[in-house]
Write a protein that holds these residues in place. Structure first.
Motif, PDB file in Angstrom:
ATOM      1  N   GLY A  42       0.818  -1.215   0.000  1.00  0.00           N
ATOM      2  CA  GLY A  42       0.000   0.000   0.000  1.00  0.00           C
ATOM      3  C   GLY A  42       0.850   1.263   0.000  1.00  0.00           C
ATOM      4  N   ASP A  43       0.529   2.193   0.896  1.00  0.00           N
ATOM      5  CA  ASP A  43       1.247   3.467   0.953  1.00  0.00           C
ATOM      6  C   ASP A  43       2.711   3.304   1.346  1.00  0.00           C
ATOM      7  N   ASP A  44       3.070   2.179   1.948  1.00  0.00           N
ATOM      8  CA  ASP A  44       4.456   1.942   2.356  1.00  0.00           C
ATOM      9  C   ASP A  44       5.300   1.303   1.257  1.00  0.00           C
ATOM     10  N   ALA A  45       4.740   1.152   0.067  1.00  0.00           N
ATOM     11  CA  ALA A  45       5.462   0.504  -1.032  1.00  0.00           C
ATOM     12  C   ALA A  45       6.733   1.256  -1.392  1.00  0.00           C
ATOM     13  N   VAL A  46       6.684   2.586  -1.381  1.00  0.00           N
ATOM     14  CA  VAL A  46       7.864   3.370  -1.742  1.00  0.00           C
ATOM     15  C   VAL A  46       8.985   3.161  -0.719  1.00  0.00           C
ATOM     16  N   VAL A  47       8.617   2.993   0.534  1.00  0.00           N
ATOM     17  CA  VAL A  47       9.617   2.730   1.581  1.00  0.00           C
ATOM     18  C   VAL A  47      10.239   1.356   1.366  1.00  0.00           C
ATOM     19  N   GLU A  48       9.424   0.388   1.000  1.00  0.00           N
ATOM     20  CA  GLU A  48       9.934  -0.964   0.741  1.00  0.00           C
ATOM     21  C   GLU A  48      10.898  -0.962  -0.443  1.00  0.00           C
ATOM     22  N   ALA A  49      10.543  -0.260  -1.521  1.00  0.00           N
ATOM     23  CA  ALA A  49      11.427  -0.181  -2.690  1.00  0.00           C
ATOM     24  C   ALA A  49      12.741   0.501  -2.324  1.00  0.00           C
ATOM     25  N   ALA A  50      12.675   1.551  -1.515  1.00  0.00           N
ATOM     26  CA  ALA A  50      13.891   2.245  -1.085  1.00  0.00           C
ATOM     27  C   ALA A  50      14.759   1.334  -0.223  1.00  0.00           C
ATOM     28  N   THR A  51      14.134   0.524   0.614  1.00  0.00           N
ATOM     29  CA  THR A  51      14.873  -0.410   1.458  1.00  0.00           C
ATOM     30  C   THR A  51      15.595  -1.455   0.611  1.00  0.00           C
ATOM     31  N   ILE A  52      14.898  -1.970  -0.399  1.00  0.00           N
ATOM     32  CA  ILE A  52      15.514  -2.943  -1.301  1.00  0.00           C
ATOM     33  C   ILE A  52      16.677  -2.298  -2.047  1.00  0.00           C
ATOM     34  N   ALA A  53      16.476  -1.083  -2.544  1.00  0.00           N
ATOM     35  CA  ALA A  53      17.539  -0.367  -3.254  1.00  0.00           C
ATOM     36  C   ALA A  53      18.749  -0.155  -2.352  1.00  0.00           C
ATOM     37  N   ASP A  54      18.506   0.232  -1.110  1.00  0.00           N
ATOM     38  CA  ASP A  54      19.608   0.457  -0.165  1.00  0.00           C
ATOM     39  C   ASP A  54      20.394  -0.822   0.095  1.00  0.00           C
ATOM     40  N   ARG A  55      19.688  -1.952   0.185  1.00  0.00           N
ATOM     41  CA  ARG A  55      20.380  -3.235   0.394  1.00  0.00           C
ATOM     42  C   ARG A  55      21.323  -3.536  -0.761  1.00  0.00           C
ATOM     43  N   TYR A  56      20.857  -3.299  -1.988  1.00  0.00           N
ATOM     44  CA  TYR A  56      21.720  -3.538  -3.146  1.00  0.00           C
ATOM     45  C   TYR A  56      22.893  -2.566  -3.185  1.00  0.00           C
ATOM     46  N   ARG A  57      22.645  -1.313  -2.827  1.00  0.00           N
ATOM     47  CA  ARG A  57      23.738  -0.339  -2.786  1.00  0.00           C
ATOM     48  C   ARG A  57      24.784  -0.748  -1.756  1.00  0.00           C
ATOM     49  N   ASP A  58      24.328  -1.145  -0.582  1.00  0.00           N
ATOM     50  CA  ASP A  58      25.244  -1.541   0.491  1.00  0.00           C
ATOM     51  C   ASP A  58      26.053  -2.786   0.135  1.00  0.00           C
ATOM     52  N   SER A  59      25.463  -3.666  -0.695  1.00  0.00           N
ATOM     53  CA  SER A  59      26.187  -4.874  -1.100  1.00  0.00           C
ATOM     54  C   SER A  59      27.085  -4.619  -2.308  1.00  0.00           C
ATOM     55  N   GLY A  60      27.011  -3.407  -2.869  1.00  0.00           N
ATOM     56  CA  GLY A  60      27.881  -3.049  -3.995  1.00  0.00           C
ATOM     57  C   GLY A  60      27.300  -3.363  -5.361  1.00  0.00           C
ATOM     58  N   ASN A  61      26.054  -3.800  -5.431  1.00  0.00           N
ATOM     59  CA  ASN A  61      25.428  -4.116  -6.705  1.00  0.00           C
ATOM     60  C   ASN A  61      24.714  -2.863  -7.230  1.00  0.00           C
ATOM     61  N   LEU A  62      25.460  -2.049  -7.956  1.00  0.00           N
ATOM     62  CA  LEU A  62      24.918  -0.766  -8.411  1.00  0.00           C
ATOM     63  C   LEU A  62      23.863  -0.908  -9.494  1.00  0.00           C
ATOM     64  N   ASN A  63      23.947  -1.979 -10.296  1.00  0.00           N
ATOM     65  CA  ASN A  63      22.915  -2.188 -11.324  1.00  0.00           C
ATOM     66  C   ASN A  63      21.545  -2.395 -10.694  1.00  0.00           C
ATOM     67  N   LEU A  64      21.477  -3.296  -9.703  1.00  0.00           N
ATOM     68  CA  LEU A  64      20.192  -3.531  -9.051  1.00  0.00           C
ATOM     69  C   LEU A  64      19.792  -2.367  -8.153  1.00  0.00           C
ATOM     70  N   PHE A  65      20.758  -1.643  -7.603  1.00  0.00           N
ATOM     71  CA  PHE A  65      20.441  -0.430  -6.852  1.00  0.00           C
ATOM     72  C   PHE A  65      19.703   0.558  -7.754  1.00  0.00           C
ATOM     73  N   CYS A  66      20.247   0.801  -8.945  1.00  0.00           N
ATOM     74  CA  CYS A  66      19.618   1.742  -9.884  1.00  0.00           C
ATOM     75  C   CYS A  66      18.250   1.234 -10.328  1.00  0.00           C
ATOM     76  N   ARG A  67      18.132  -0.058 -10.546  1.00  0.00           N
ATOM     77  CA  ARG A  67      16.837  -0.624 -10.954  1.00  0.00           C
ATOM     78  C   ARG A  67      15.781  -0.398  -9.877  1.00  0.00           C
ATOM     79  N   TRP A  68      16.126  -0.618  -8.612  1.00  0.00           N
ATOM     80  CA  TRP A  68      15.136  -0.451  -7.547  1.00  0.00           C
ATOM     81  C   TRP A  68      14.868   1.013  -7.232  1.00  0.00           C
ATOM     82  N   ARG A  69      15.809   1.892  -7.524  1.00  0.00           N
ATOM     83  CA  ARG A  69      15.517   3.331  -7.439  1.00  0.00           C
ATOM     84  C   ARG A  69      14.495   3.700  -8.499  1.00  0.00           C
ATOM     85  N   GLN A  70      14.625   3.069  -9.676  1.00  0.00           N
ATOM     86  CA  GLN A  70      13.645   3.279 -10.754  1.00  0.00           C
ATOM     87  C   GLN A  70      12.266   2.795 -10.304  1.00  0.00           C
ATOM     88  N   VAL A  71      12.201   1.652  -9.649  1.00  0.00           N
ATOM     89  CA  VAL A  71      10.933   1.132  -9.127  1.00  0.00           C
ATOM     90  C   VAL A  71      10.368   2.113  -8.104  1.00  0.00           C
TER      91      VAL A  71
END
Length: 88
Positions: A42-71
């Protein structure tokens, strides 16, 4: 958060950029993931997408970080209540 995006769009529009230049979503998968997260969180979907993006950024996977920022941006667009850009 969606209202913050709308303000940013309006500021960009005053500088001569069209809203569509700022708000382009480049692949259908991002919209599908965004719709799925909205259905699940619901309304927390944007927070969930940001959390997923942050996990990928922290693990060094910039491709998936950018993809989840797009989401994340796609979710914000789908949750906007006001019309942005031209209506045809």
């Amino acid at each position: 958060m969606a209202s913050a995006l709308l303000v940013k769009v309006q500021e960009q529009d005053r500088r001569g950029l069209s809203p569509m230049q700022l708000l382009a979503i480049h692949d259908r998968g991002s919209l599908e993931d965004a719709s799925s997260l909205i259905a699940k969180f619901g309304d927390d979907a944007v927070v969930e997408a940001a959390t997923i993006a942050d996990r990928y950024r922290d693990s060094g996977n910039l491709n998936l970080f950018c993809r989840w920022r797009q989401v994340e941006r796609a979710i914000m667009l789908l949750q906007l209540e006001d019309v942005v850009g031209e209506v045809h």
